[in-house]
Design an enzyme around this catalytic site. Structure first.
Site, PDB file in Angstrom:
ATOM      1  N   PHE A   6       0.827  -1.202   0.000  1.00  0.00           N
ATOM      2  CA  PHE A   6       0.000   0.000   0.000  1.00  0.00           C
ATOM      3  C   PHE A   6       0.869   1.262   0.000  1.00  0.00           C
ATOM      4  O   PHE A   6       0.670   2.182  -0.781  1.00  0.00           O
ATOM      5  CB  PHE A   6      -0.931  -0.016   1.216  1.00  0.00           C
ATOM      6  CG  PHE A   6      -1.764   1.223   1.343  1.00  0.00           C
ATOM      7  CD1 PHE A   6      -2.854   1.431   0.502  1.00  0.00           C
ATOM      8  CD2 PHE A   6      -1.457   2.193   2.298  1.00  0.00           C
ATOM      9  CE1 PHE A   6      -3.620   2.581   0.612  1.00  0.00           C
ATOM     10  CE2 PHE A   6      -2.215   3.345   2.407  1.00  0.00           C
ATOM     11  CZ  PHE A   6      -3.305   3.536   1.568  1.00  0.00           C
ATOM     12  N   PHE A  51       3.969   1.429  -0.888  1.00  0.00           N
ATOM     13  CA  PHE A  51       4.711   1.453  -2.151  1.00  0.00           C
ATOM     14  C   PHE A  51       3.860   2.092  -3.256  1.00  0.00           C
ATOM     15  O   PHE A  51       4.299   2.983  -3.977  1.00  0.00           O
ATOM     16  CB  PHE A  51       5.102   0.017  -2.536  1.00  0.00           C
ATOM     17  CG  PHE A  51       5.898  -0.085  -3.804  1.00  0.00           C
ATOM     18  CD1 PHE A  51       7.282   0.048  -3.784  1.00  0.00           C
ATOM     19  CD2 PHE A  51       5.273  -0.319  -5.027  1.00  0.00           C
ATOM     20  CE1 PHE A  51       8.027  -0.048  -4.955  1.00  0.00           C
ATOM     21  CE2 PHE A  51       6.007  -0.410  -6.203  1.00  0.00           C
ATOM     22  CZ  PHE A  51       7.387  -0.281  -6.160  1.00  0.00           C
ATOM     23  N   SER A  68      28.676 -18.878 -26.222  1.00  0.00           N
ATOM     24  CA  SER A  68      27.840 -19.910 -25.613  1.00  0.00           C
ATOM     25  C   SER A  68      28.769 -20.886 -24.906  1.00  0.00           C
ATOM     26  O   SER A  68      29.957 -20.951 -25.195  1.00  0.00           O
ATOM     27  CB  SER A  68      27.018 -20.626 -26.671  1.00  0.00           C
ATOM     28  OG  SER A  68      27.862 -21.095 -27.686  1.00  0.00           O
ATOM     29  N   LEU A  69      28.209 -21.642 -23.976  1.00  0.00           N
ATOM     30  CA  LEU A  69      29.041 -22.558 -23.205  1.00  0.00           C
ATOM     31  C   LEU A  69      29.137 -23.906 -23.894  1.00  0.00           C
ATOM     32  O   LEU A  69      28.258 -24.311 -24.641  1.00  0.00           O
ATOM     33  CB  LEU A  69      28.446 -22.756 -21.809  1.00  0.00           C
ATOM     34  CG  LEU A  69      28.458 -21.532 -20.903  1.00  0.00           C
ATOM     35  CD1 LEU A  69      27.763 -21.852 -19.594  1.00  0.00           C
ATOM     36  CD2 LEU A  69      29.880 -21.066 -20.657  1.00  0.00           C
ATOM     37  N   GLU A 122      26.187 -22.806 -10.689  1.00  0.00           N
ATOM     38  CA  GLU A 122      24.905 -22.103 -10.747  1.00  0.00           C
ATOM     39  C   GLU A 122      23.932 -22.860 -11.635  1.00  0.00           C
ATOM     40  O   GLU A 122      24.309 -23.805 -12.330  1.00  0.00           O
ATOM     41  CB  GLU A 122      25.121 -20.680 -11.271  1.00  0.00           C
ATOM     42  CG  GLU A 122      25.895 -20.619 -12.566  1.00  0.00           C
ATOM     43  CD  GLU A 122      26.354 -19.195 -12.916  1.00  0.00           C
ATOM     44  OE1 GLU A 122      25.876 -18.686 -13.924  1.00  0.00           O
ATOM     45  OE2 GLU A 122      27.172 -18.618 -12.168  1.00  0.00           O
ATOM     46  N   ARG A 182      20.851 -11.730 -27.038  1.00  0.00           N
ATOM     47  CA  ARG A 182      22.130 -12.306 -27.404  1.00  0.00           C
ATOM     48  C   ARG A 182      22.268 -12.390 -28.929  1.00  0.00           C
ATOM     49  O   ARG A 182      23.337 -12.185 -29.481  1.00  0.00           O
ATOM     50  CB  ARG A 182      22.259 -13.706 -26.797  1.00  0.00           C
ATOM     51  CG  ARG A 182      23.532 -14.398 -27.181  1.00  0.00           C
ATOM     52  CD  ARG A 182      23.646 -15.777 -26.549  1.00  0.00           C
ATOM     53  NE  ARG A 182      24.861 -16.416 -27.029  1.00  0.00           N
ATOM     54  CZ  ARG A 182      24.946 -17.076 -28.165  1.00  0.00           C
ATOM     55  NH1 ARG A 182      23.893 -17.201 -28.927  1.00  0.00           N
ATOM     56  NH2 ARG A 182      26.092 -17.612 -28.551  1.00  0.00           N
ATOM     57  N   GLU A 223      19.763 -13.910 -17.964  1.00  0.00           N
ATOM     58  CA  GLU A 223      18.720 -14.644 -18.673  1.00  0.00           C
ATOM     59  C   GLU A 223      17.348 -14.118 -18.256  1.00  0.00           C
ATOM     60  O   GLU A 223      17.111 -13.885 -17.076  1.00  0.00           O
ATOM     61  CB  GLU A 223      18.832 -16.129 -18.295  1.00  0.00           C
ATOM     62  CG  GLU A 223      18.164 -17.057 -19.250  1.00  0.00           C
ATOM     63  CD  GLU A 223      19.157 -17.711 -20.212  1.00  0.00           C
ATOM     64  OE1 GLU A 223      20.303 -17.222 -20.334  1.00  0.00           O
ATOM     65  OE2 GLU A 223      18.769 -18.704 -20.847  1.00  0.00           O
ATOM     66  N   LYS A 243      24.468 -30.440 -18.746  1.00  0.00           N
ATOM     67  CA  LYS A 243      23.032 -30.395 -19.021  1.00  0.00           C
ATOM     68  C   LYS A 243      22.324 -31.683 -18.639  1.00  0.00           C
ATOM     69  O   LYS A 243      22.902 -32.762 -18.688  1.00  0.00           O
ATOM     70  CB  LYS A 243      22.801 -30.096 -20.503  1.00  0.00           C
ATOM     71  CG  LYS A 243      23.220 -28.674 -20.860  1.00  0.00           C
ATOM     72  CD  LYS A 243      22.933 -28.359 -22.299  1.00  0.00           C
ATOM     73  CE  LYS A 243      21.525 -27.841 -22.479  1.00  0.00           C
ATOM     74  NZ  LYS A 243      21.314 -27.283 -23.822  1.00  0.00           N
TER      75      LYS A 243
END
Ligand SMILES: [Zn+2]
Length: 690
Positions: A32, A34, A80-81, A114, A137, A176, A317
């Site tokens: 409220f 905020f 990219s990985l 991560e 990207r 991301e 993955k």
């Protein structure tokens, strides 16, 4: 009142509370209060637009639609990985890192671990603390300018927080953009109502929300952004490890995922992967693996890049369970109970390392619900040893919009809806009428349909039933077509037909001997497997086992009334009736007495009616197997426990006593962990058996 000063104060204050709320998830004022601050700001800005700041939180609702995106070239390419899919590959990655750094192989390297988000990669540029340009990207070199859309995402700071860290002249932050699963579901539900094409998954929904020209639409999409790295930056920013960098980014106002952790060595990184894999489904957004980064920045700099991927990081993955392909044809097969089963013939596709060419479509309802037809592009899922299945249509043949899961029966008029494959109402095998029976379509020619006869003989001879080695589909086809076998009992009279078999194409004396030997061998069989082999409708291995446990032998089962069957172990009435009726059919009793006359000799595993006698402590315990065992196939493992009176289950549930996990266990393992079930390895399993 100094209007300009007040607008400045309000802008800073609202931005800060936004950070506390969305990034730290630790608000200090109520919603409220905020809203009150935000309201005051927007009223002042409306009256005095000349004082409105570029980083005003009121900009988060989106602006005017634009004509097209302009291109942005990344100062440092967004690489990219490298992807890895196995433990061995990750260990090899660790060894490579050490070789490159000239470190001994047994030295521990620290890694920052991560989550690998399954979303849209973006880059945000901050100049003198202010968010100025945001881009996708793209191909890694050039992306699209989506600044206005990104401004609507509340986890993206419009201005860097400067309470702790001195303002930076310049920084490019990478991360991301994701849509959480709940928001995705809601969005698709709304689109269905609005007659709009559905998004296939949260990633597509996130990408679609960012890569569209009206930022007002983006603002309604409930997107989140997680930061995981940086591009170029000015020298005021100092850090010596990847983990420290993440903490700094958090202080600057960015959302860093809580699961980001340090692993002291590669083994801890592998543990991290297991841990994340086990709770993967519990995250509110999709991830497709974990990222393992060398933590030490000096090491990272030494390692550098290898053409398109950095040498200091790898994405471990999860093995893909799904892939898209095209349905080339739909064939209808007839099973032993006469059910017409639709099967999709696919353009061959590799899923999780296995080539898949067919997928089950289950039944007419499923086909209609998913609106599947020949020529459609579909998402196929494979899990464990189960037959792959079509999850959904990604694109209809001819590019027609597809609708799924709606109340399809009432929405035939919607574009594309109703264009699904229809199972014929004539048996493709014998040409007799096929009728709708619950969810199934069934050929009613039970006694004479050659497909049903063949399928029931194949079932009888199969590994889990009588286990007659060598008597598979092809041979059964031949024998039935040449009238050497009419019922399963005839199998045990084949030795009288030796000469006729020899006349068939492709039979040598040796192969006939082998076949007759394995037929002879099958005569000694556990009683429950014999019952299962008979193919009584609804009687699977488990019920066959219970029938023998309670009724001892075929006489006992035959003499049981429907009430007996019903009350003894609480099977449903439909199953009880099916068992009862099976033994009332003269032709079935005929087959059974012929089998016994030929010397088929089922022996009772559970020796007393009460079920007390079995000596094994495994008696009555429920097992589930997942993954590959070294010393057993799935069948031999299950048979081994059944011989001890234990029960092999197929699905994970609370009532399981043991989950036996071999190499590369699948989703069942994850579920078992979640349920806190007792999980044992192969060694312990062997000990239990002995
Ligand atoms: Zn038929």
């Amino acid at each position: 009142m100094d209007i300009r000063k007040r607008i400045n104060e309000l802008t800073d204050e609202v931005n800060y509370h936004n950070y506390l709320y969305y990034v730290l998830e630790d608000p200090v004022i109520s919603d409220f209060e905020f809203d009150k601050l935000l309201k005051e700001l927007s009223i002042l800005e409306e009256k005095y637009p000349e004082y409105a700041r570029a980083d005003s939180p009121t900009k988060r609702v989106g602006g005017e639609p634009i004509e097209k995106f302009s291109q942005i070239t990344h100062r440092i390419p967004m690489l990219s990985l490298d992807n890895t899919y196995s433990k061995e590959d990750v260990i090899e990655f660790d060894l490579k890192v050490k070789r490159f750094l000239n470190l001994p192989a047994d030295k521990d390297i620290e890694y920052e671990c991560e989550l690998k988000f399954d979303g849209l990669a973006i880059e945000l540029i901050y100049e003198n603390g202010l968010f100025t340009v945001g881009s996708t990207r793209g191909d890694g070199i050039t992306g699209e300018d989506v600044t206005e859309n990104l401004k609507t995402i509340k986890t993206i700071p419009l201005r860097l927080i400067d309470k702790i860290q001195k303002p930076l002249k310049y920084i490019e932050v990478r991360g991301e953009v994701l849509m959480d699963k709940k928001a995705f579901k809601k969005l698709n539900e709304q689109r269905l109502k609005d007659n709009m094409p559905l998004f296939a998954n949260p990633r597509n929904a996130a990408a679609g929300s960012i890569r569209q020209l009206d930022s007002k639409i983006t603002s309604e999409r409930n997107l989140v952004m997680f930061a995981y790295g940086i591009g170029e930056y000015s020298e005021e920013l100092r850090f010596s490890t990847q983990f420290e960098l993440m903490q700094k980014l958090k202080l600057l106002g960015f959302n860093i995922n809580k699961e980001t952790k340090i692993a002291k060595n590669i083994n801890e990184a592998l543990d991290y992967y297991e841990d994340i894999a086990a709770k993967r489904e519990s995250f509110s957004f999709d991830i497709d693996g974990v990222v393992i980064k060398v933590n030490d920045i000096k090491f990272q700099e030494k390692l550098g890049e290898l053409s398109k991927t950095p040498r200091w990081a790898t994405a471990y993955k999860f093995i893909a369970k799904q892939a898209t392909t095209v349905i080339r044809d739909i064939i209808v097969s007839v099973g032993r109970t006469g059910v017409l089963t639709p099967v999709a013939v696919l353009n061959s596709v590799i899923i999780g390392g296995v080539e898949v060419q067919r997928a089950t479509l289950h039944n007419q309802d499923e086909i209609a619900r998913k609106n599947i037809n020949i020529g459609d592009t579909v998402l196929v899922e494979r899990s464990g040893d189960v037959i792959p299945e079509v999850v959904k249509v990604v694109k209809k043949a001819g590019g027609v919009v597809n609708f799924q899961d709606s109340d399809y029966k009432n929405s035939e008029s919607i574009g594309g809806r109703g264009n699904y494959f229809k199972i014929p109402n004539i048996c493709p095998c014998c040409g007799s009428v096929a009728v709708i029976d619950g969810a199934a379509v069934r050929c009613i020619n039970e006694l004479a349909c050659p497909c049903q006869i063949k399928a029931s003989i194949v079932h009888f001879a199969s590994k889990r039933a009588m286990d007659i080695e060598g008597l598979g589909e092809m041979l059964v086809d031949k024998f039935v077509e040449n009238k050497l076998i009419k019922t399963v009992a005839d199998i045990y009279y084949l030795h009288f037909e030796k000469e006729n078999i020899e006349k068939l194409e492709g039979f040598g004396k040796k192969s006939i001997e082998n076949l007759l030997n394995s037929i002879e061998k099958s005569k000694n069989i556990a009683y429950d497997r014999f019952i299962f082999a008979l193919g009584i409708r609804h009687v699977g291995e488990h019920i066959a086992f219970l029938l023998i446990k309670y009724f001892k032998d075929i006489e006992g089962i035959k003499n049981a009334s429907i009430e007996d069957l019903n009350s003894k172990f609480g099977i449903g009435e439909e199953i009880a009736k099916s068992i009862y009726n099976f033994f009332r059919l003269e032709s079935n009793l005929d087959v059974i007495s012929k089998l016994f006359a030929a010397g088929v000799n089922p022996h009772t595993v559970v020796s007393e009616k009460t079920g007390q006698s079995a000596v094994s402590p495994l008696y009555g315990k429920h097992f589930l197997f997942t993954g590959t065992l070294k010393n057993f196939s799935r069948d031999t493992a299950e048979n081994a426990i059944k011989e001890k009176g234990a029960i092999a289950e197929k699905t994970v549930k609370k009532s399981l006593d043991y989950v036996v996990a071999g190499d590369e266990p699948g989703s069942k393992y994850t579920k078992a962990v979640k349920l806190g079930l007792k999980i044992i390895g192969e060694d312990d399993f062997m000990k239990l058996l002995n």
